[in-house]
Design a protein around this motif. Structure first.
Motif, PDB file in Angstrom:
ATOM      1  N   ALA A 123     -26.042  -2.594  58.479  1.00  0.00           N
ATOM      2  CA  ALA A 123     -26.497  -2.909  59.843  1.00  0.00           C
ATOM      3  C   ALA A 123     -25.335  -3.069  60.811  1.00  0.00           C
ATOM      4  O   ALA A 123     -25.400  -2.597  61.941  1.00  0.00           O
ATOM      5  N   VAL A 124     -24.264  -3.741  60.396  1.00  0.00           N
ATOM      6  CA  VAL A 124     -23.213  -4.094  61.375  1.00  0.00           C
ATOM      7  C   VAL A 124     -21.860  -3.478  61.041  1.00  0.00           C
ATOM      8  O   VAL A 124     -20.919  -3.631  61.824  1.00  0.00           O
ATOM      9  N   GLY A 125     -21.748  -2.781  59.909  1.00  0.00           N
ATOM     10  CA  GLY A 125     -20.466  -2.187  59.544  1.00  0.00           C
ATOM     11  C   GLY A 125     -19.600  -3.140  58.742  1.00  0.00           C
ATOM     12  O   GLY A 125     -19.884  -4.338  58.619  1.00  0.00           O
ATOM     13  N   LYS A 126     -18.515  -2.574  58.203  1.00  0.00           N
ATOM     14  CA  LYS A 126     -17.676  -3.335  57.273  1.00  0.00           C
ATOM     15  C   LYS A 126     -16.993  -4.536  57.929  1.00  0.00           C
ATOM     16  O   LYS A 126     -16.928  -5.617  57.343  1.00  0.00           O
ATOM     17  N   ALA A 127     -16.457  -4.344  59.143  1.00  0.00           N
ATOM     18  CA  ALA A 127     -15.609  -5.389  59.730  1.00  0.00           C
ATOM     19  C   ALA A 127     -16.372  -6.701  59.854  1.00  0.00           C
ATOM     20  O   ALA A 127     -15.934  -7.752  59.373  1.00  0.00           O
ATOM     21  N   LYS A 128     -17.530  -6.629  60.499  1.00  0.00           N
ATOM     22  CA  LYS A 128     -18.267  -7.873  60.734  1.00  0.00           C
ATOM     23  C   LYS A 128     -18.929  -8.384  59.445  1.00  0.00           C
ATOM     24  O   LYS A 128     -19.026  -9.599  59.244  1.00  0.00           O
ATOM     25  N   ALA A 129     -19.344  -7.487  58.573  1.00  0.00           N
ATOM     26  CA  ALA A 129     -19.938  -7.927  57.302  1.00  0.00           C
ATOM     27  C   ALA A 129     -18.895  -8.683  56.477  1.00  0.00           C
ATOM     28  O   ALA A 129     -19.180  -9.754  55.921  1.00  0.00           O
ATOM     29  N   MET A 130     -17.698  -8.146  56.417  1.00  0.00           N
ATOM     30  CA  MET A 130     -16.621  -8.837  55.699  1.00  0.00           C
ATOM     31  C   MET A 130     -16.324 -10.181  56.350  1.00  0.00           C
ATOM     32  O   MET A 130     -16.181 -11.206  55.666  1.00  0.00           O
ATOM     33  N   ASP A 131     -16.199 -10.180  57.666  1.00  0.00           N
ATOM     34  CA  ASP A 131     -15.923 -11.406  58.418  1.00  0.00           C
ATOM     35  C   ASP A 131     -16.952 -12.481  58.043  1.00  0.00           C
ATOM     36  O   ASP A 131     -16.607 -13.594  57.641  1.00  0.00           O
ATOM     37  N   LEU A 132     -18.240 -12.120  58.102  1.00  0.00           N
ATOM     38  CA  LEU A 132     -19.284 -13.117  57.829  1.00  0.00           C
ATOM     39  C   LEU A 132     -19.309 -13.528  56.357  1.00  0.00           C
ATOM     40  O   LEU A 132     -19.427 -14.714  56.043  1.00  0.00           O
ATOM     41  N   CYS A 133     -19.206 -12.563  55.451  1.00  0.00           N
ATOM     42  CA  CYS A 133     -19.301 -12.890  54.019  1.00  0.00           C
ATOM     43  C   CYS A 133     -18.061 -13.634  53.531  1.00  0.00           C
ATOM     44  O   CYS A 133     -18.172 -14.498  52.658  1.00  0.00           O
ATOM     45  N   LEU A 134     -16.906 -13.321  54.067  1.00  0.00           N
ATOM     46  CA  LEU A 134     -15.680 -13.957  53.553  1.00  0.00           C
ATOM     47  C   LEU A 134     -15.410 -15.315  54.188  1.00  0.00           C
ATOM     48  O   LEU A 134     -14.800 -16.172  53.559  1.00  0.00           O
ATOM     49  N   THR A 135     -15.842 -15.520  55.426  1.00  0.00           N
ATOM     50  CA  THR A 135     -15.598 -16.827  56.055  1.00  0.00           C
ATOM     51  C   THR A 135     -16.822 -17.730  55.982  1.00  0.00           C
ATOM     52  O   THR A 135     -16.694 -18.950  56.132  1.00  0.00           O
ATOM     53  N   GLY A 136     -18.007 -17.143  55.804  1.00  0.00           N
ATOM     54  CA  GLY A 136     -19.231 -17.932  55.805  1.00  0.00           C
ATOM     55  C   GLY A 136     -19.643 -18.400  57.189  1.00  0.00           C
ATOM     56  O   GLY A 136     -20.578 -19.191  57.324  1.00  0.00           O
TER      57      GLY A 136
END
Ligand code: CAA
Length: 261
Positions: free
Chosen positions: A153-166
């Motif tokens: 839905a949002v691409g790697k950058a934001k998915a990583m940002d959300l999953c890695l920082t919570g």
């Protein structure tokens, strides 16, 4: 209509409204919610009078604050694997439902809450909605599709940002990122979702199913195969009564009357 322990289910005309209803636990998704969602979605799918569903959360604070942490804290590890815990959400709630459903997200949509919202065909969010995949902070990761559906839905950058920082993201950021179809004032959320659902339910049902299937294919297959499948679905719909009616109604400048045939 069936009654449930953790859901409120109402039909309003051709629209089924399913409300996740454990407000004291911010509508956390336990095994009962999962089983009842399977049943409620199957009932919606089977009821020919129903054309679209809305899934929302009870109370103003949360859509759902995730899978039920208290339940998971007590569950033996082997049981997660033995039951293929969370699998029914995808196989029985998402894949078994060919009719459209909308997530109307009020407040927190975290972890499994964000994931259920992403299972819907699209999300309408209140300005107060907050999305996140905070599982990492519990020593786990998303288990109902967050790492996959959020990334698509949002691409790697934001998915990583959300999953890695919570961290949580607000409704505007979620709309900018393409997670959310529309953001509306909190007081207008259910009206807006009802209008969209009523519109969908008023349109020719076979064409609605084909449109949903075609868009979902874009996430499953190559462009070439997706384009072939789109043309095949188009060709199949040309054989329906509703296509005859739809095109005749356009030419005759009147509203179509749909048979679902
Ligand atoms: N599971 C179980 N109970 C939950 C819950 C959850 N996911 N989220 C909230 N609750 C409960 C709280 O324990 C609390 O219950 P008590 O009153 O009995 O203590 C009640 O709901 C109200 O919550 P808070 O007091 O925490 O409310 P708050 O306003 O202070 O905070 C919040 C709100 C930031 C959303 C906070 O509740 C929170 O961080 N919740 C957990 C979010 C989370 O980590 N979700 C991911 C779960 S794991 C998962 O979902 C796995 C997966 O991918 C499938």
């Amino acid at each position: 209509a069936a009654t449930y322990e953790t859901l409120l289910v109402e039909t309003k005309g051709a629209v089924t409204v399913i409300t996740l209803n454990r407000p004291k636990a911010l509508n956390a998704l336990n095994s009962t919610v999962m089983a009842e969602m399977v049943a409620a979605m199957a009932a919606f799918e089977a009821d020919a009078s129903q054309g679209c569903a809305i899934v929302t959360g009870s109370g103003e604070k949360a859509f759902a604050a995730g899978a039920d942490i208290k339940e998971m804290a007590e569950m033996p590890s082997a049981q997660f694997f033995a039951q293929d815990f969370f699998a029914d959400w995808t196989s029985k709630v998402v894949k078994a439902t060919r009719k459209p459903w909308i997530a109307a997200v009020n407040g927190f949509a975290l972890g499994g809450g964000c994931e259920v919202a992403m299972m819907a065909d699209f999300i309408i969010a209140s300005e107060t909605a907050r999305f996140g995949q905070p599982e990492v902070t519990l020593g786990v990761l998303p288990g109902m599709g967050g790492s996959q559906r959020l990334t698509r839905a949002v691409g790697k950058a934001k998915a990583m940002d959300l999953c890695l920082t919570g961290r949580m993201m607000g409704a505007e950021e979620a709309e900018r990122a393409g997670l959310v179809a529309r953001v509306v004032p909190a007081a207008a959320l259910m009206d807006e979702a009802m209008k969209a659902a009523e519109k969908i339910a008023s349109l020719p049902p076979l064409a609605i199913k084909a449109n949903k299937e075609a868009v979902n294919l874009a996430f499953e297959t190559t462009l070439d195969t997706g384009l072939v499948m789109e043309r095949r679905l188009f060709q199949v719909l040309t054989a329906t009564r509703d296509k005859e009616e739809g095109m005749a109604a356009f030419v005759e400048k009147r509203a179509g009357v749909w048979k679902g045939e």
